[in-house]
Design a protein around this motif. Structure first.
Motif, PDB file in Angstrom:
ATOM      1  N   TRP A  43       0.826  -1.210   0.000  1.00 12.10           N
ATOM      2  CA  TRP A  43       0.000   0.000   0.000  1.00 12.10           C
ATOM      3  C   TRP A  43       0.863   1.264   0.000  1.00 12.10           C
ATOM      4  CZ3 TRP A  43      -5.169   1.003  -0.466  1.00 12.10           C
ATOM      5  CH2 TRP A  43      -5.605   2.275  -0.112  1.00 12.10           C
ATOM      6  N   LEU A  44       1.890   1.273   0.824  1.00 13.07           N
ATOM      7  CA  LEU A  44       2.786   2.434   0.890  1.00 13.07           C
ATOM      8  C   LEU A  44       3.487   2.649  -0.446  1.00 13.07           C
ATOM      9  CD1 LEU A  44       4.225   1.783   4.453  1.00 13.07           C
ATOM     10  CD2 LEU A  44       2.886   3.788   3.776  1.00 13.07           C
ATOM     11  N   TYR A  45       3.930   1.557  -1.062  1.00 10.30           N
ATOM     12  CA  TYR A  45       4.567   1.672  -2.378  1.00 10.30           C
ATOM     13  C   TYR A  45       3.578   2.195  -3.405  1.00 10.30           C
ATOM     14  CZ  TYR A  45       6.847   0.489  -6.748  1.00 10.30           C
ATOM     15  OH  TYR A  45       7.381   0.562  -8.020  1.00 10.30           O
ATOM     16  N   LEU A  46       2.382   1.639  -3.383  1.00 15.15           N
ATOM     17  CA  LEU A  46       1.355   2.002  -4.354  1.00 15.15           C
ATOM     18  C   LEU A  46       1.002   3.482  -4.266  1.00 15.15           C
ATOM     19  CD1 LEU A  46      -0.138   0.109  -6.355  1.00 15.15           C
ATOM     20  CD2 LEU A  46      -2.052   0.061  -4.749  1.00 15.15           C
ATOM     21  N   THR A  47       0.852   3.992  -3.048  1.00 19.29           N
ATOM     22  CA  THR A  47       0.433   5.383  -2.860  1.00 19.29           C
ATOM     23  C   THR A  47       1.561   6.378  -3.129  1.00 19.29           C
ATOM     24  OG1 THR A  47       0.890   5.178  -0.481  1.00 19.29           O
ATOM     25  CG2 THR A  47      -1.376   4.820  -1.200  1.00 19.29           C
ATOM     26  N   LYS A  48       2.781   5.986  -2.813  1.00 17.19           N
ATOM     27  CA  LYS A  48       3.894   6.936  -2.906  1.00 17.19           C
ATOM     28  C   LYS A  48       4.682   6.857  -4.216  1.00 17.19           C
ATOM     29  CE  LYS A  48       4.648   7.000   2.122  1.00 17.19           C
ATOM     30  NZ  LYS A  48       4.443   8.447   2.344  1.00 17.19           N
ATOM     31  N   PHE A  67      -3.527   5.557  -8.084  1.00 15.95           N
ATOM     32  CA  PHE A  67      -4.671   6.304  -7.555  1.00 15.95           C
ATOM     33  C   PHE A  67      -4.966   7.575  -8.350  1.00 15.95           C
ATOM     34  CE2 PHE A  67      -3.159   3.824  -3.910  1.00 15.95           C
ATOM     35  CZ  PHE A  67      -4.338   3.226  -3.503  1.00 15.95           C
ATOM     36  N   LYS A  68      -4.282   7.759  -9.477  1.00 15.30           N
ATOM     37  CA  LYS A  68      -4.423   9.005 -10.219  1.00 15.30           C
ATOM     38  C   LYS A  68      -4.829   8.821 -11.683  1.00 15.30           C
ATOM     39  CE  LYS A  68      -0.763  11.076  -7.391  1.00 15.30           C
ATOM     40  NZ  LYS A  68       0.632  11.617  -7.396  1.00 15.30           N
ATOM     41  N   GLU A  69      -4.263   7.816 -12.344  1.00 17.33           N
ATOM     42  CA  GLU A  69      -4.456   7.695 -13.786  1.00 17.33           C
ATOM     43  C   GLU A  69      -5.358   6.518 -14.156  1.00 17.33           C
ATOM     44  OE1 GLU A  69      -0.686   7.464 -15.697  1.00 17.33           O
ATOM     45  OE2 GLU A  69      -0.034   9.459 -15.037  1.00 17.33           O
ATOM     46  N   PRO A  70      -6.191   6.682 -15.198  1.00 19.24           N
ATOM     47  CA  PRO A  70      -7.056   5.587 -15.655  1.00 19.24           C
ATOM     48  C   PRO A  70      -6.220   4.390 -16.112  1.00 19.24           C
ATOM     49  CG  PRO A  70      -7.745   7.678 -16.604  1.00 19.24           C
ATOM     50  CD  PRO A  70      -6.412   7.926 -15.960  1.00 19.24           C
ATOM     51  N   GLN A  71      -6.634   3.199 -15.730  1.00 23.74           N
ATOM     52  CA  GLN A  71      -5.929   1.983 -16.121  1.00 23.74           C
ATOM     53  C   GLN A  71      -6.785   0.764 -15.831  1.00 23.74           C
ATOM     54  OE1 GLN A  71      -2.331   1.559 -13.462  1.00 23.74           O
ATOM     55  NE2 GLN A  71      -3.191   3.433 -12.603  1.00 23.74           N
ATOM     56  N   ILE A 117       2.907  -6.534  -9.611  1.00 18.70           N
ATOM     57  CA  ILE A 117       3.523  -6.747  -8.301  1.00 18.70           C
ATOM     58  C   ILE A 117       3.204  -8.175  -7.904  1.00 18.70           C
ATOM     59  CG2 ILE A 117       3.719  -5.973  -5.915  1.00 18.70           C
ATOM     60  CD1 ILE A 117       4.553  -3.832  -7.891  1.00 18.70           C
ATOM     61  N   LEU A 118       4.239  -9.014  -7.804  1.00 15.95           N
ATOM     62  CA  LEU A 118       4.046 -10.449  -7.620  1.00 15.95           C
ATOM     63  C   LEU A 118       4.741 -10.918  -6.343  1.00 15.95           C
ATOM     64  CD1 LEU A 118       4.762 -11.507 -11.334  1.00 15.95           C
ATOM     65  CD2 LEU A 118       2.589 -10.776 -10.317  1.00 15.95           C
ATOM     66  N   ASP A 126      13.745  -3.150  -2.112  1.00 14.90           N
ATOM     67  CA  ASP A 126      13.651  -3.141  -0.646  1.00 14.90           C
ATOM     68  C   ASP A 126      13.065  -1.800  -0.233  1.00 14.90           C
ATOM     69  OD1 ASP A 126      13.809  -3.214   2.067  1.00 14.90           O
ATOM     70  OD2 ASP A 126      15.968  -3.592   2.179  1.00 14.90           O
ATOM     71  N   TYR A 127      11.735  -1.736  -0.249  1.00 11.99           N
ATOM     72  CA  TYR A 127      11.072  -0.453  -0.018  1.00 11.99           C
ATOM     73  C   TYR A 127      11.100  -0.035   1.449  1.00 11.99           C
ATOM     74  CZ  TYR A 127       7.899   3.364  -1.059  1.00 11.99           C
ATOM     75  OH  TYR A 127       7.362   4.615  -1.223  1.00 11.99           O
ATOM     76  N   THR A 128      11.425  -0.956   2.348  1.00  5.40           N
ATOM     77  CA  THR A 128      11.475  -0.587   3.758  1.00  5.40           C
ATOM     78  C   THR A 128      12.637   0.366   4.044  1.00  5.40           C
ATOM     79  OG1 THR A 128      12.830  -2.495   4.417  1.00  5.40           O
ATOM     80  CG2 THR A 128      10.436  -2.776   4.453  1.00  5.40           C
ATOM     81  N   THR A 129      13.616   0.424   3.136  1.00 10.72           N
ATOM     82  CA  THR A 129      14.745   1.342   3.344  1.00 10.72           C
ATOM     83  C   THR A 129      14.321   2.804   3.197  1.00 10.72           C
ATOM     84  OG1 THR A 129      15.408   1.228   1.003  1.00 10.72           O
ATOM     85  CG2 THR A 129      16.412  -0.356   2.512  1.00 10.72           C
TER      86      THR A 129
END
Length: 254
Positions: free
Chosen positions: A76-81, A86-90, A172-173, A228-231
């Motif tokens: 979720w954090l990756y997706l939002t940031k 959350f912005k473009e049609p797809q 995202i797998l 490694d998005y936690t960094t």
């Protein structure tokens, strides 16, 4: 407490657990209100999260409000940031849709959102991931989290994911994997649920992925970034959101 929680997880079929959770969740969330930990998905805070795990129960990881785990909150954090989700049609395809995301994604008017699974009672399309009823190059974004470890022929499943992903699209797998394991281990002669839980970590898993998982995705055709998005977060934030520090997000492009 751990033994009782583990007993019910293994005793009750997953589709029934999903239905039951809708009834129990509000009550549990109310009693665990606090300020120690925050679920970024709904923004609510709790004094602690719930335990979770089929074989090795992890304490303080299941957010009461959304039923999100570490992987859901990281995603979720990756997706939002980091994305335009959350912005473009797809066109979005979501496998085995998690309750943490389902209603929120369905409310997004700018995306064409389809959920699919072979058994989930909350999926739109009942389909085998190894034989999808979707056209080539259809979806701009694919979400397939903790599914492939359940699939005997994960190569075919990966090929299908690649086939229906549009050029320039993102998948995202996420899968459970062991960092210390170089090569994925699987043995289709292991069929006993208890033995599977002991060896693979869960009664309905068929393998334990190693670090070669990312290489395998590349051989299918994906351009893979193990992120490694936690960094991107301080230790205090990692603890606040209850993330699994060092967990890699498999970000796959076509």
């Amino acid at each position: 407490m751990q033994k009782l929680f583990k007993f019910f997880l293994n005793l009750i079929p997953r589709p029934l657990l999903i239905r039951m959770s809708y009834l129990v969740r509000p009550l549990v969330a109310f009693f665990l209100k606090g300020s120690n930990h925050t679920d970024p998905i709904d923004g609510k805070s709790y004094r602690k999260f719930l335990p979770y795990g089929y074989e090795n129960v992890r304490e303080n990881v299941l957010a009461p409000g959304t039923l999100s785990l570490e992987r859901h909150r990281l995603f979720w954090l990756y997706l939002t940031k980091e994305t335009t989700f959350f912005k473009e049609p797809q066109k979005v395809l979501h496998f085995a849709p998690e309750q943490a995301f389902l209603k929120r994604f369905k409310k997004l008017k700018h995306i064409d959102y389809t959920t699919t699974d072979l058994n989930s009672p909350i999926a739109d399309v009942k389909a085998d991931i190894c034989n999808l009823p979707f056209k080539d190059n259809t979806y701009h974004f694919i979400i397939c989290n903790h599914v492939l470890e359940h699939i005997p022929d994960d190569t075919k499943a990966m090929q299908e994911l690649y086939r229906v992903l549009a050029p320039g699209g993102t998948a995202i797998l996420q899968v459970p994997y062991e960092k210390e394991r170089t090569i994925t281990f699987e043995d289709d002669t292991i069929t006993d649920p208890k033995e599977r839980a002991r060896i693979f970590g869960q009664y309905d898993h068929v393998r334990v992925y190693g670090m070669d998982y990312f290489e395998k995705l590349s051989t299918i055709g994906f351009k893979v970034t193990p992120e490694d998005y936690t960094t991107r977060f301080s230790d205090m934030e990692v603890e606040k959101y209850r993330l699994a520090k060092g967990e890699l997000l498999p970000i796959c492009k076509k």
